[in-house]
Design an enzyme around this catalytic site. Structure first.
Site, PDB file in Angstrom:
ATOM      1  N   PHE A  75       0.836  -1.324  -0.002  1.00 43.32           N
ATOM      2  CA  PHE A  75       0.069  -0.039   0.025  1.00 43.32           C
ATOM      3  C   PHE A  75       0.823   1.328   0.227  1.00 43.32           C
ATOM      4  CE2 PHE A  75      -2.011   2.774   3.434  1.00 43.32           C
ATOM      5  CZ  PHE A  75      -2.594   3.688   2.541  1.00 43.32           C
ATOM      6  N   THR A 113      10.166 -11.454   9.418  1.00 44.27           N
ATOM      7  CA  THR A 113      10.396 -10.221   8.355  1.00 44.27           C
ATOM      8  C   THR A 113      10.712  -8.875   8.797  1.00 44.27           C
ATOM      9  OG1 THR A 113       8.675 -11.398   6.909  1.00 44.27           O
ATOM     10  CG2 THR A 113       8.944  -9.054   6.798  1.00 44.27           C
ATOM     11  N   THR A 120       6.377   3.065  12.776  1.00 45.57           N
ATOM     12  CA  THR A 120       5.254   3.326  13.127  1.00 45.57           C
ATOM     13  C   THR A 120       4.824   4.059  14.501  1.00 45.57           C
ATOM     14  OG1 THR A 120       2.921   2.178  13.683  1.00 45.57           O
ATOM     15  CG2 THR A 120       4.950   1.025  13.853  1.00 45.57           C
ATOM     16  N   ASP A 121       3.849   4.643  14.726  1.00 43.42           N
ATOM     17  CA  ASP A 121       3.451   5.439  15.817  1.00 43.42           C
ATOM     18  C   ASP A 121       3.102   4.235  17.156  1.00 43.42           C
ATOM     19  OD1 ASP A 121       0.959   4.636  15.173  1.00 43.42           O
ATOM     20  OD2 ASP A 121      -0.035   6.377  15.327  1.00 43.42           O
ATOM     21  N   GLU A 122       2.641   3.029  16.697  1.00 43.51           N
ATOM     22  CA  GLU A 122       2.300   1.990  17.547  1.00 43.51           C
ATOM     23  C   GLU A 122       3.360   1.608  18.281  1.00 43.51           C
ATOM     24  OE1 GLU A 122      -0.048  -1.152  15.970  1.00 43.51           O
ATOM     25  OE2 GLU A 122      -1.107   0.181  14.721  1.00 43.51           O
ATOM     26  N   TYR A 145       2.853  -7.445  16.302  1.00 42.64           N
ATOM     27  CA  TYR A 145       3.120  -6.455  15.104  1.00 42.64           C
ATOM     28  C   TYR A 145       4.173  -5.224  15.676  1.00 42.64           C
ATOM     29  CZ  TYR A 145       2.983  -2.561  12.005  1.00 42.64           C
ATOM     30  OH  TYR A 145       3.371  -1.377  11.218  1.00 42.64           O
ATOM     31  N   LYS A 180       7.840  -4.239  14.942  1.00 42.65           N
ATOM     32  CA  LYS A 180       8.310  -3.024  14.557  1.00 42.65           C
ATOM     33  C   LYS A 180       9.220  -2.194  15.275  1.00 42.65           C
ATOM     34  CE  LYS A 180       7.334  -1.202  10.927  1.00 42.65           C
ATOM     35  NZ  LYS A 180       8.046  -1.168   9.732  1.00 42.65           N
ATOM     36  N   ASN A 214      -2.225   5.447   7.968  1.00 47.98           N
ATOM     37  CA  ASN A 214      -2.618   6.077   6.546  1.00 47.98           C
ATOM     38  C   ASN A 214      -3.635   5.277   5.960  1.00 47.98           C
ATOM     39  OD1 ASN A 214       0.864   6.234   4.813  1.00 47.98           O
ATOM     40  ND2 ASN A 214       0.373   6.406   7.116  1.00 47.98           N
TER      41      ASN A 214
HETATM   42  P1  NAD Z   1       1.517  -3.649   3.096  1.00 45.15           P
HETATM   43  O1  NAD Z   1       1.135  -5.014   4.036  1.00 45.15           O
HETATM   44  O2  NAD Z   1       0.378  -2.856   2.217  1.00 45.15           O
HETATM   45  O3  NAD Z   1       2.760  -3.815   2.349  1.00 45.15           O
HETATM   46  C1  NAD Z   1       3.887  -4.581   2.734  1.00 45.15           C
HETATM   47  C2  NAD Z   1       4.670  -4.905   1.712  1.00 45.15           C
HETATM   48  O4  NAD Z   1       5.899  -5.706   2.123  1.00 45.15           O
HETATM   49  C3  NAD Z   1       3.963  -5.885   0.308  1.00 45.15           C
HETATM   50  O5  NAD Z   1       4.247  -5.711  -0.781  1.00 45.15           O
HETATM   51  C4  NAD Z   1       4.808  -7.315   0.843  1.00 45.15           C
HETATM   52  O6  NAD Z   1       4.816  -8.020  -0.283  1.00 45.15           O
HETATM   53  C5  NAD Z   1       6.033  -6.918   1.126  1.00 45.15           C
HETATM   54  N1  NAD Z   1       6.946  -7.892   2.159  1.00 45.15           N
HETATM   55  C6  NAD Z   1       6.236  -8.435   3.041  1.00 45.15           C
HETATM   56  N2  NAD Z   1       7.242  -9.296   3.599  1.00 45.15           N
HETATM   57  C7  NAD Z   1       8.301  -9.220   2.881  1.00 45.15           C
HETATM   58  C8  NAD Z   1       9.533  -9.813   2.576  1.00 45.15           C
HETATM   59  N3  NAD Z   1       9.855 -10.823   3.905  1.00 45.15           N
HETATM   60  N4  NAD Z   1      10.581  -9.562   1.585  1.00 45.15           N
HETATM   61  C9  NAD Z   1      10.100  -8.479   0.916  1.00 45.15           C
HETATM   62  N5  NAD Z   1       8.972  -7.906   0.779  1.00 45.15           N
HETATM   63  C10 NAD Z   1       8.006  -8.215   1.828  1.00 45.15           C
HETATM   64  O7  NAD Z   1       1.961  -2.378   4.389  1.00 45.15           O
HETATM   65  P2  NAD Z   1       1.837  -1.027   4.434  1.00 45.15           P
HETATM   66  O8  NAD Z   1       0.607  -0.661   5.146  1.00 45.15           O
HETATM   67  O9  NAD Z   1       2.003  -0.461   2.842  1.00 45.15           O
HETATM   68  O10 NAD Z   1       3.097  -0.605   5.235  1.00 45.15           O
HETATM   69  C11 NAD Z   1       4.380  -0.483   4.875  1.00 45.15           C
HETATM   70  C12 NAD Z   1       5.320  -0.181   6.100  1.00 45.15           C
HETATM   71  O11 NAD Z   1       4.827   1.291   6.577  1.00 45.15           O
HETATM   72  C13 NAD Z   1       5.640  -0.936   7.094  1.00 45.15           C
HETATM   73  O12 NAD Z   1       6.694  -1.087   7.541  1.00 45.15           O
HETATM   74  C14 NAD Z   1       4.499  -0.642   8.026  1.00 45.15           C
HETATM   75  O13 NAD Z   1       4.913  -1.136   9.299  1.00 45.15           O
HETATM   76  C15 NAD Z   1       4.719   0.877   7.995  1.00 45.15           C
HETATM   77  N6  NAD Z   1       3.563   1.835   8.368  1.00 45.15           N
HETATM   78  C16 NAD Z   1       2.147   1.392   8.180  1.00 45.15           C
HETATM   79  C17 NAD Z   1       1.191   2.306   8.449  1.00 45.15           C
HETATM   80  C18 NAD Z   1       0.043   2.247   7.838  1.00 45.15           C
HETATM   81  O14 NAD Z   1      -1.031   2.823   8.325  1.00 45.15           O
HETATM   82  N7  NAD Z   1      -0.549   1.307   6.979  1.00 45.15           N
HETATM   83  C19 NAD Z   1       1.601   3.586   9.331  1.00 45.15           C
HETATM   84  C20 NAD Z   1       2.865   3.516   9.664  1.00 45.15           C
HETATM   85  C21 NAD Z   1       3.647   2.789   9.471  1.00 45.15           C
HETATM   86  O1  DAU Z   2      -0.839   3.343  13.641  1.00 44.59           O
HETATM   87  C1  DAU Z   2      -0.201   2.921  12.509  1.00 44.59           C
HETATM   88  C2  DAU Z   2      -0.594   1.512  12.235  1.00 44.59           C
HETATM   89  O2  DAU Z   2      -1.970   1.667  11.538  1.00 44.59           O
HETATM   90  C3  DAU Z   2       0.280   0.745  11.146  1.00 44.59           C
HETATM   91  O3  DAU Z   2       1.647   0.774  11.866  1.00 44.59           O
HETATM   92  C4  DAU Z   2      -0.179  -0.409  10.743  1.00 44.59           C
HETATM   93  O4  DAU Z   2       0.588  -1.234   9.958  1.00 44.59           O
HETATM   94  C5  DAU Z   2      -1.629  -0.385  10.213  1.00 44.59           C
HETATM   95  O5  DAU Z   2      -2.070  -1.693   9.808  1.00 44.59           O
HETATM   96  C6  DAU Z   2      -2.631   0.469  11.276  1.00 44.59           C
HETATM   97  O6  DAU Z   2      -2.777  -0.464  12.403  1.00 44.59           O
HETATM   98  P1  DAU Z   2      -4.157  -0.386  12.999  1.00 44.59           P
HETATM   99  O7  DAU Z   2      -4.374  -1.699  14.072  1.00 44.59           O
HETATM  100  O8  DAU Z   2      -4.366   1.095  13.825  1.00 44.59           O
HETATM  101  O9  DAU Z   2      -5.213  -0.331  11.841  1.00 44.59           O
HETATM  102  P2  DAU Z   2      -6.482  -1.299  11.475  1.00 44.59           P
HETATM  103  O10 DAU Z   2      -6.956  -0.481  10.348  1.00 44.59           O
HETATM  104  O11 DAU Z   2      -6.212  -2.748  11.501  1.00 44.59           O
HETATM  105  O12 DAU Z   2      -7.415  -0.718  12.514  1.00 44.59           O
HETATM  106  C7  DAU Z   2      -7.707   0.569  12.859  1.00 44.59           C
HETATM  107  C8  DAU Z   2      -8.736   0.855  13.887  1.00 44.59           C
HETATM  108  O13 DAU Z   2      -9.982   0.022  13.391  1.00 44.59           O
HETATM  109  C9  DAU Z   2      -8.365  -0.159  15.190  1.00 44.59           C
HETATM  110  O14 DAU Z   2      -8.679   0.540  16.313  1.00 44.59           O
HETATM  111  C10 DAU Z   2      -9.066  -1.493  15.079  1.00 44.59           C
HETATM  112  C11 DAU Z   2     -10.317  -1.117  14.315  1.00 44.59           C
HETATM  113  N1  DAU Z   2     -11.017  -2.170  13.464  1.00 44.59           N
HETATM  114  C12 DAU Z   2     -10.302  -2.579  12.625  1.00 44.59           C
HETATM  115  C13 DAU Z   2     -10.694  -3.701  11.898  1.00 44.59           C
HETATM  116  C14 DAU Z   2     -10.038  -4.273  10.687  1.00 44.59           C
HETATM  117  C15 DAU Z   2     -12.273  -2.536  13.631  1.00 44.59           C
HETATM  118  O15 DAU Z   2     -13.276  -1.644  14.575  1.00 44.59           O
HETATM  119  N2  DAU Z   2     -12.878  -3.393  12.585  1.00 44.59           N
HETATM  120  C16 DAU Z   2     -12.217  -4.093  11.900  1.00 44.59           C
HETATM  121  O16 DAU Z   2     -12.734  -4.834  11.073  1.00 44.59           O
END
Ligand code: NAD
Ligand code: DAU
Length: 360
Positions: free
Chosen positions: A12, A102, A136-138, A162, A166, A192
């Site tokens: 993503f 990973t 991540t903020d987590e 998770y 991280k 995001n």
């Molecule tokens: P995502 O799950 O959409 O994408 C992860 C990508 O990493 C995928 O394309 C997957 O194929 C690849 N991948 C997984 N394991 C792998 C491996 N062993 N070798 C090579 N590639 C591998 O994740 P995202 O939501 O795009 O998040 C990207 C990064 O940002 C992560 O490090 C996550 O912790 C961080 N992050 C995400 C958020 C969020 O809200 N999604 C917020 C803050 C930080």
């Molecule tokens: O804060 C940054 C993080 O945000 C990233 O590091 C992670 O990679 C990303 O997945 C995300 O984590 P969250 O756990 O906050 O995101 P998620 O979308 O899974 O959930 C957002 C909130 O919604 C959380 O409080 C759980 C709740 N939730 C989630 C799902 C999937 C529900 O209530 N119902 C649901 O079905």
């Protein structure tokens, strides 16, 4: 020409970052996208750049030391942007091992391979090299009643497998600065949302379910708070940190956009109603009656909220997309990419969804 190695670029945020960078720099940069293509990696996300001469995709696993070292040997990499990770909290609760493999060991492989490629005989590094760990903020844990924000100085207190994994990758990256003066930055971003987000995560899951008249699962009381940022603003921040950030420093990224989960769901439903035309059959399906409270996530963090003061003051970054606009852009993107959603929600995802939500 500067060469970027982006890990996890088929996911993503990685794919949005690659699009952002090509929009900003055009042909003046080269990007090598290294991705193992797990369930979350999707090359469809990059269809429009795949034929560019300055873009290369390499399918490799970041845990595979030989493969990663070979990529550094074959290419003069200037910047590493390390996104690749297992990213979903719920999956980490069900299967923590792959998260450690990973997110911790894979990160160590990346750090070592870059260090080996960039280190000079005197222990310093080739000029103008940078490694950025996307954290991540987590890692900061959960804010409770009376707490203000997460600052860069907030002690780590991760709760889920998770966030613990991280935090480990994050601390290893910092250790490479403290120990070897290896040129790193770390960014800790809030939640995001935007195009190409996999529908296991709250916002795309709710959009997808609502349009099909399926239940909208809300964990616990629905009052957990997340701080939502449009994905392009995250991409911009990462680029600015690599351009202007002080080496060895951590920067928080967030837009002061805190919302309870139930508020998010209501905003999505209202926005869908506004955007769907009267003759669209999906309009009748989108309803607040779909909201279904389900069992809470184990160890569910109550509130995340980022203080982005440092990145604003030192680097001049600020978010450009307000939530009202960002959510409309996201919904519009999903309207225009129904096939993308169909492709990612077939097969393996269907099985995950059934197992995950029947247990709640
Ligand atoms: P995502 O799950 O959409 O994408 C992860 C990508 O990493 C995928 O394309 C997957 O194929 C690849 N991948 C997984 N394991 C792998 C491996 N062993 N070798 C090579 N590639 C591998 O994740 P995202 O939501 O795009 O998040 C990207 C990064 O940002 C992560 O490090 C996550 O912790 C961080 N992050 C995400 C958020 C969020 O809200 N999604 C917020 C803050 C930080
Ligand atoms: O804060 C940054 C993080 O945000 C990233 O590091 C992670 O990679 C990303 O997945 C995300 O984590 P969250 O756990 O906050 O995101 P998620 O979308 O899974 O959930 C957002 C909130 O919604 C959380 O409080 C759980 C709740 N939730 C989630 C799902 C999937 C529900 O209530 N119902 C649901 O079905």
């Amino acid at each position: 020409m500067r060469t970027y190695l982006v890990t996890g670029g088929a996911g993503f945020i990685g794919s949005n970052y690659i699009h952002y960078m090509f929009r900003k720099y055009g042909g003046s940069i080269r990007i090598i996208n290294v991705d193992a293509l797990t369930y979350a990696g999707n090359l469809e996300n990059l269809k429009d750049v795949e034929k560019q001469d300055n873009y290369t995709f390499i399918r490799a696993d970041i845990r595979d030391r030989e493969a990663i070292e070979q990529i550094f040997a074959d290419n003069d990499i200037d910047r590493v942007v390390h996104f690749a990770a297992e990213s979903h909290v719920d999956r980490s609760i069900r299967n923590p091992e792959i998260f450690v493999e990973t997110n911790v060991l894979g990160t160590l492989v990346m750090l070592n391979a870059a260090k080996k490629a960039w280190e000079l005989p005197d222990g310093t590094y080739k000029e103008d090299k940078r490694f950025l760990y996307v954290s991540t903020d987590e890692v900061y844990g959960s804010l409770e009643e009376g707490d203000t924000y997460f600052y860069e100085t907030t002690p780590f207190a991760p709760h889920s497998p998770y966030s613990a994994s991280k935090a480990s990758g994050d601390m290893l990256t910092k250790a490479y600065w403290d120990t070897y003066r290896f040129p790193i930055n770390i960014t800790s971003c809030s939640n995001n949302y935007g195009p190409y987000q996999f529908p296991e995560k709250l916002i795309p899951l709710i959009i997808n379910n609502a349009l099909q008249g399926k239940k909208l699962p809300v964990y616990g009381d629905g009052k957990n708070v997340r701080d939502w940022l449009y994905v392009d603003d995250h991409a911009k921040a990462i680029d600015m940190v690599q351009e202007k950030g002080r080496l060895g420093e951590r920067y928080n990224i967030g837009g002061h956009n805190e919302k309870q989960n139930i508020e998010i769901i209501n905003i999505i439903l209202e926005t869908l109603q506004e955007m769907l035309s009267e003759d669209d059959p999906r309009k009748a399906l989108v309803s607040k009656e779909l909201i279904t409270y389900v069992e809470d996530r184990k160890g569910h963090d109550r509130r995340y909220a980022i203080a982005p003061d440092k990145i604003k003051e030192e680097i001049g970054w600020y978010p450009e997309t307000m939530f009202k606009e960002g959510i409309r852009l996201t919904i519009q993107w999903f309207f225009e990419h129904e096939d993308w959603m169909k492709n990612v929600t077939s097969g393996g995802y269907q099985k995950y969804y059934e197992e995950m939500y029947q247990t709640k």
